[in-house]
Design a protein around this motif. Structure first.
Motif, PDB file in Angstrom:
ATOM      1  N   GLY A   2     -15.521 -22.236  -3.336  1.00 51.60           N
ATOM      2  CA  GLY A   2     -15.763 -23.572  -2.772  1.00 51.60           C
ATOM      3  C   GLY A   2     -16.760 -23.491  -1.625  1.00 51.60           C
ATOM      4  O   GLY A   2     -17.671 -24.313  -1.517  1.00 51.60           O
ATOM      5  N   HIS A   3     -16.596 -22.487  -0.789  1.00 54.06           N
ATOM      6  CA  HIS A   3     -17.545 -22.323   0.316  1.00 54.06           C
ATOM      7  C   HIS A   3     -18.919 -21.894  -0.164  1.00 54.06           C
ATOM      8  O   HIS A   3     -19.919 -22.129   0.502  1.00 54.06           O
ATOM      9  CB  HIS A   3     -17.001 -21.327   1.338  1.00 54.06           C
ATOM     10  N   LEU A   4     -18.956 -21.311  -1.344  1.00 55.67           N
ATOM     11  CA  LEU A   4     -20.261 -20.977  -1.914  1.00 55.67           C
ATOM     12  C   LEU A   4     -21.032 -22.267  -2.197  1.00 55.67           C
ATOM     13  O   LEU A   4     -22.239 -22.354  -1.949  1.00 55.67           O
ATOM     14  CB  LEU A   4     -20.037 -20.200  -3.221  1.00 55.67           C
ATOM     15  N   ARG A   5     -20.338 -23.284  -2.666  1.00 55.63           N
ATOM     16  CA  ARG A   5     -21.031 -24.549  -2.979  1.00 55.63           C
ATOM     17  C   ARG A   5     -21.605 -25.188  -1.727  1.00 55.63           C
ATOM     18  O   ARG A   5     -22.768 -25.570  -1.694  1.00 55.63           O
ATOM     19  CB  ARG A   5     -20.081 -25.549  -3.662  1.00 55.63           C
ATOM     20  N   THR A   6     -20.803 -25.354  -0.673  1.00 50.60           N
ATOM     21  CA  THR A   6     -21.355 -25.974   0.528  1.00 50.60           C
ATOM     22  C   THR A   6     -22.517 -25.134   1.074  1.00 50.60           C
ATOM     23  O   THR A   6     -23.504 -25.655   1.557  1.00 50.60           O
ATOM     24  CB  THR A   6     -20.292 -26.251   1.639  1.00 50.60           C
ATOM     25  N   THR A   7     -22.389 -23.815   0.921  1.00 47.17           N
ATOM     26  CA  THR A   7     -23.430 -22.941   1.444  1.00 47.17           C
ATOM     27  C   THR A   7     -24.760 -23.157   0.715  1.00 47.17           C
ATOM     28  O   THR A   7     -25.801 -23.319   1.350  1.00 47.17           O
ATOM     29  CB  THR A   7     -22.994 -21.462   1.311  1.00 47.17           C
TER      30      THR A   7
ATOM     31  N   SER B 129     -21.462 -24.731   4.983  1.00 48.97           N
ATOM     32  CA  SER B 129     -20.855 -23.418   4.773  1.00 48.97           C
ATOM     33  C   SER B 129     -19.509 -23.344   5.493  1.00 48.97           C
ATOM     34  O   SER B 129     -18.480 -23.520   4.870  1.00 48.97           O
ATOM     35  CB  SER B 129     -21.777 -22.277   5.206  1.00 48.97           C
ATOM     36  N   SER B 130     -19.517 -23.116   6.807  1.00 45.36           N
ATOM     37  CA  SER B 130     -18.314 -23.264   7.643  1.00 45.36           C
ATOM     38  C   SER B 130     -17.019 -22.702   7.048  1.00 45.36           C
ATOM     39  O   SER B 130     -16.036 -23.438   6.891  1.00 45.36           O
ATOM     40  CB  SER B 130     -18.106 -24.751   7.969  1.00 45.36           C
ATOM     41  N   PRO B 131     -17.013 -21.431   6.682  1.00 40.23           N
ATOM     42  CA  PRO B 131     -15.762 -20.851   6.179  1.00 40.23           C
ATOM     43  C   PRO B 131     -14.730 -20.728   7.297  1.00 40.23           C
ATOM     44  O   PRO B 131     -15.059 -20.923   8.472  1.00 40.23           O
ATOM     45  CB  PRO B 131     -16.182 -19.468   5.677  1.00 40.23           C
ATOM     46  N   ASN B 132     -13.510 -20.420   6.923  1.00 41.05           N
ATOM     47  CA  ASN B 132     -12.421 -20.335   7.899  1.00 41.05           C
ATOM     48  C   ASN B 132     -12.137 -18.889   8.264  1.00 41.05           C
ATOM     49  O   ASN B 132     -11.948 -18.045   7.386  1.00 41.05           O
ATOM     50  CB  ASN B 132     -11.175 -21.001   7.332  1.00 41.05           C
ATOM     51  N   VAL B 133     -12.131 -18.629   9.544  1.00 43.66           N
ATOM     52  CA  VAL B 133     -11.840 -17.284  10.042  1.00 43.66           C
ATOM     53  C   VAL B 133     -10.455 -16.839   9.569  1.00 43.66           C
ATOM     54  O   VAL B 133      -9.526 -17.658   9.487  1.00 43.66           O
ATOM     55  CB  VAL B 133     -11.952 -17.270  11.587  1.00 43.66           C
ATOM     56  N   ALA B 134     -10.362 -15.570   9.203  1.00 44.16           N
ATOM     57  CA  ALA B 134      -9.132 -14.968   8.693  1.00 44.16           C
ATOM     58  C   ALA B 134      -8.766 -15.428   7.281  1.00 44.16           C
ATOM     59  O   ALA B 134      -7.690 -15.146   6.778  1.00 44.16           O
ATOM     60  CB  ALA B 134      -7.948 -15.184   9.638  1.00 44.16           C
ATOM     61  N   LYS B 135      -9.694 -16.169   6.664  1.00 46.10           N
ATOM     62  CA  LYS B 135      -9.499 -16.532   5.253  1.00 46.10           C
ATOM     63  C   LYS B 135     -10.731 -16.061   4.486  1.00 46.10           C
ATOM     64  O   LYS B 135     -11.800 -15.890   5.070  1.00 46.10           O
ATOM     65  CB  LYS B 135      -9.397 -18.057   5.098  1.00 46.10           C
ATOM     66  N   ASN B 136     -10.579 -15.920   3.184  1.00 44.62           N
ATOM     67  CA  ASN B 136     -11.733 -15.392   2.456  1.00 44.62           C
ATOM     68  C   ASN B 136     -12.802 -16.468   2.209  1.00 44.62           C
ATOM     69  O   ASN B 136     -12.529 -17.657   2.195  1.00 44.62           O
ATOM     70  CB  ASN B 136     -11.297 -14.758   1.128  1.00 44.62           C
TER      71      ASN B 136
ATOM     72  N   CYS C  78     -27.097 -36.416  11.075  1.00 43.34           N
ATOM     73  CA  CYS C  78     -26.270 -35.218  11.037  1.00 43.34           C
ATOM     74  C   CYS C  78     -25.513 -35.239   9.706  1.00 43.34           C
ATOM     75  O   CYS C  78     -24.776 -36.185   9.421  1.00 43.34           O
ATOM     76  CB  CYS C  78     -25.306 -35.196  12.224  1.00 43.34           C
ATOM     77  N   LEU C  79     -25.760 -34.248   8.867  1.00 36.36           N
ATOM     78  CA  LEU C  79     -25.160 -34.201   7.536  1.00 36.36           C
ATOM     79  C   LEU C  79     -23.995 -33.210   7.522  1.00 36.36           C
ATOM     80  O   LEU C  79     -24.075 -32.145   8.131  1.00 36.36           O
ATOM     81  CB  LEU C  79     -26.188 -33.734   6.495  1.00 36.36           C
ATOM     82  N   TYR C  80     -22.940 -33.580   6.816  1.00 34.11           N
ATOM     83  CA  TYR C  80     -21.768 -32.709   6.684  1.00 34.11           C
ATOM     84  C   TYR C  80     -21.538 -32.412   5.215  1.00 34.11           C
ATOM     85  O   TYR C  80     -21.211 -33.307   4.451  1.00 34.11           O
ATOM     86  CB  TYR C  80     -20.523 -33.396   7.233  1.00 34.11           C
ATOM     87  N   VAL C  81     -21.728 -31.159   4.826  1.00 34.85           N
ATOM     88  CA  VAL C  81     -21.545 -30.798   3.423  1.00 34.85           C
ATOM     89  C   VAL C  81     -20.168 -30.152   3.244  1.00 34.85           C
ATOM     90  O   VAL C  81     -19.945 -29.015   3.648  1.00 34.85           O
ATOM     91  CB  VAL C  81     -22.637 -29.811   2.963  1.00 34.85           C
ATOM     92  N   THR C  82     -19.238 -30.911   2.685  1.00 30.48           N
ATOM     93  CA  THR C  82     -17.902 -30.352   2.399  1.00 30.48           C
ATOM     94  C   THR C  82     -17.376 -30.942   1.099  1.00 30.48           C
ATOM     95  O   THR C  82     -17.956 -31.870   0.553  1.00 30.48           O
ATOM     96  CB  THR C  82     -16.844 -30.698   3.476  1.00 30.48           C
ATOM     97  N   GLY C  83     -16.256 -30.425   0.636  1.00 31.88           N
ATOM     98  CA  GLY C  83     -15.629 -30.958  -0.569  1.00 31.88           C
ATOM     99  C   GLY C  83     -15.201 -32.409  -0.385  1.00 31.88           C
ATOM    100  O   GLY C  83     -15.077 -32.904   0.743  1.00 31.88           O
ATOM    101  N   GLN C  84     -14.998 -33.077  -1.515  1.00 30.77           N
ATOM    102  CA  GLN C  84     -14.620 -34.502  -1.489  1.00 30.77           C
ATOM    103  C   GLN C  84     -13.317 -34.767  -0.759  1.00 30.77           C
ATOM    104  O   GLN C  84     -13.083 -35.862  -0.280  1.00 30.77           O
ATOM    105  CB  GLN C  84     -14.439 -35.012  -2.912  1.00 30.77           C
TER     106      GLN C  84
END
Ligand code: ARG
Length: 564
Positions: free
Chosen positions: A126-131, A115-122, A322-328
């Motif tokens: 894309g963050h829906l997918r990792t979530t 998930s890990s969205p960025n503070v002060a950004k919406n 430890c798994l990291y789910v982010t975009g390619q």
């Protein structure tokens, strides 16, 4: 049943062990070829005989047990036709347990960073997918007995906050930020870059403010914390809508006091080199760009904090993985971080640190509601899905109470979006189409949920019925019953496959297959019949299907409703 067939074959073949037999054994798609088929091509080489001959010899050697009706040789294949009644009994006995597919605690820990969205950004699509991928992996590994630490590595530290503070102090106001939240913070950020194009000195000012943050300046940290709180509150609204939780909201800022330790350790081990005033780890030997550790102004960066995070997590949770789910697009970043961990002498890093990339969401031609600056918020998509489902439910099921409709619309609407995200292999791009996502037919979340509700409604008509393994199994030997039972028997293997491949789509596809098998069974077999033995057998299968549909959806992070 499969195990038993493997046992028979293993007893008849000297040159293969059980695992090798299991690997070769097939489940033919056509029922004329039996339930299991063993091809003998691979044995031909080893035994220097024609495969057809080997097949006949194997068939001759096996003494037909009563769980098998027929063993036939067809060409190079030995085909097994299992006894349908006994097969049904075996499957029901296993699947009738509530814990079907679950594994007791195995004492191992998995950290999932997602998930890990960025503070002060919406919080965008894309963050829906990792979530949703991360949340599903959490469910899948928990079911298999792992202790999972759900970590939200918020993007809440870095030079961008220096820029934001400058923009806020120069052109912002407390009222605007209070009123508009993230939207206003994004406006200020864009404004900063517009102005800095003309006045590059603004960058120096921004660096100055971030430096203040890193050195604990009270004013800088107060503004930053305020932006952080506003953002987290908005993010949590989206998580609540989806019914998702985290164990740790430990973002990048959490590691800010640990980055000096990383620099010291890298220096001590001789891994740090100077490059135009910056500090890097040279990775050219591994065909990778260097990993930047400190910028030339001495500030830490994304990678520095990720290295600190791995060390902290290993120490704190002693994870197996430890798994990291982010975009390619973050592939290189994680390869660099993992390599640096290895170079620091952590042998476990190679197998334990795993990047789980995913594809993009393509919005081809879809109109999605946007807020200021044309950005799409995940929250808006979810809300729109809920209202679209509400319209369908109003029409299909007007008799539901207001409360039932509200509840069903939320669970089915959110489920529709999640299911669409998880149905295709994660590495593939997801296409987004409202008409497809919200359809009650086809490979969709609503279709699976609808099938669940149908099972519930059937069972409601027979109050007082309890599923039991003490039923007449001969009732369950027709084609559609056998096919449904076959799907039921696959559930534990499906969960394991999804875990091995870090691939929730395995579960999503299975849920559709199971729902389809049930609907075929239901079309062909009347449940409301006078014969008690027939009724009880069919109701038992319905109850088991209902529970597995619910459990499958739960593994995807999707809820169910009894009526929709
Ligand atoms: N905040 C980052 C982004 O939005 C994702 C962070 C992923 N996790 C990590 N440990 N780097 O792209």
């Amino acid at each position: 049943m499969k195990e038993k067939i493997i046992g028979l074959l293993n007893g008849a073949i000297d040159v293969l062990d059980a695992a090798q037999v299991a690997e070769i054994l097939e489940e033919p798609p056509k029922k004329e070829l039996g339930d299991y088929a063993f091809p003998c091509f691979r044995l031909a080489k080893e035994m220097h005989k024609a495969p057809q001959m080997i097949a006949s010899e194997i068939a001759e050697k096996i003494e037909k047990p009563d769980f098998v009706d027929r063993i036939e040789v067809q060409g190079a294949y030995v085909n097994f036709f299992v006894n349908k009644t006994q097969n049904a009994e075996g499957i029901i006995a296993a699947s009738i347990k509530d814990t079907y597919g679950s594994v007791d605690s195995n004492g191992k820990v998995i950290c999932i960073d997602y998930s890990s969205p960025n503070v002060a950004k919406n919080f965008h699509v894309g963050h829906l997918r990792t979530t949703v991928i991360g949340n599903s992996l959490y469910k899948i590994f928990t079911k298999l007995g792992y202790k999972v630490e759900r970590i939200n590595h918020l993007g809440d530290w870095g030079t961008q906050f220096g820029k934001l503070i400058v923009a806020y102090k120069k052109w912002g106001s407390e009222e605007e930020v209070k009123e508009k939240g993230i939207e206003e913070l994004m406006r200020l950020y864009v404004l900063f870059h517009d102005k800095a194009d003309e006045d590059p000195e603004l960058f120096d000012e921004a660096r100055g403010w971030f430096h203040k943050m890193e050195t604990g300046d009270e004013e800088a940290l107060k503004i930053w914390k305020w932006f952080f709180d506003i953002s987290l509150e908005e993010f949590k609204r989206t998580y609540n809508l989806m019914g998702m939780e985290f164990d740790h909201f430990t973002g990048e800022s959490f590691y800010r006091d640990m980055t000096q330790g990383v620099v010291d350790e890298l220096t001590e081990k001789g891994l740090l080199t100077d490059s135009e005033g910056a500090k890097i780890v040279d990775l050219s030997e591994y065909d990778m760009a260097p990993c930047l550790i400190l910028k030339n102004d001495g500030s830490s960066i994304y990678a520095t904090r990720d290295i600190a995070a791995v060390e902290y997590r290993k120490k704190t949770y002693n994870f197996e993985k430890c798994l990291y789910v982010t975009g390619q697009e973050q592939k290189l970043h994680f390869s660099q971080v993992f390599k640096v961990m290895e170079l620091l002498g952590n042998d476990w890093a190679k197998d334990s640190l795993i990047h789980i990339p995913y594809g993009l969401v393509s919005l081809a031609g879809e109109k999605l509601s946007t807020r200021g600056g044309n950005v799409i918020y995940a929250e808006d998509i979810l809300k729109e899905a809920i209202s679209k489902i509400r319209e369908i439910i109003d029409e299909k099921n007007p008799d539901l109470s207001e409360e039932e409709k509200t509840e069903a619309s939320r669970i089915v609407g959110v489920g529709a979006v999640i299911f669409n995200d998880l149905y295709n292999q994660r590495i593939k791009d997801v296409s987004f189409s409202w008409s497809h996502i919200t359809s009650f037919e086809g490979e969709t979340g609503p279709y699976v949920q609808y099938t669940y509700a149908r099972c519930s409604s059937i069972l409601r008509n027979f109050e007082g019925f309890t599923p039991s393994a003490d039923i007449d199994y001969s009732v369950l030997t027709d084609d559609t019953s056998s096919e449904l039972l076959k799907e039921i028997s696959k559930f534990p293997g499906i969960i394991e496959e999804a875990a091995d491949r870090y691939e929730p789509s395995v579960v999503a596809r299975y849920a559709v297959d199971l729902a389809q098998a049930f609907n075929r069974f239901y079309t062909e077999n009347r449940i409301m019949v006078d014969e008690e033995n027939v009724r009880n057998a069919r109701l038992t299968v319905t109850a088991i299907t209902r529970r597995i549909l619910r459990d499958s959806l739960d593994l995807l992070g999707i809820g169910v409703v009894e009526k929709m």
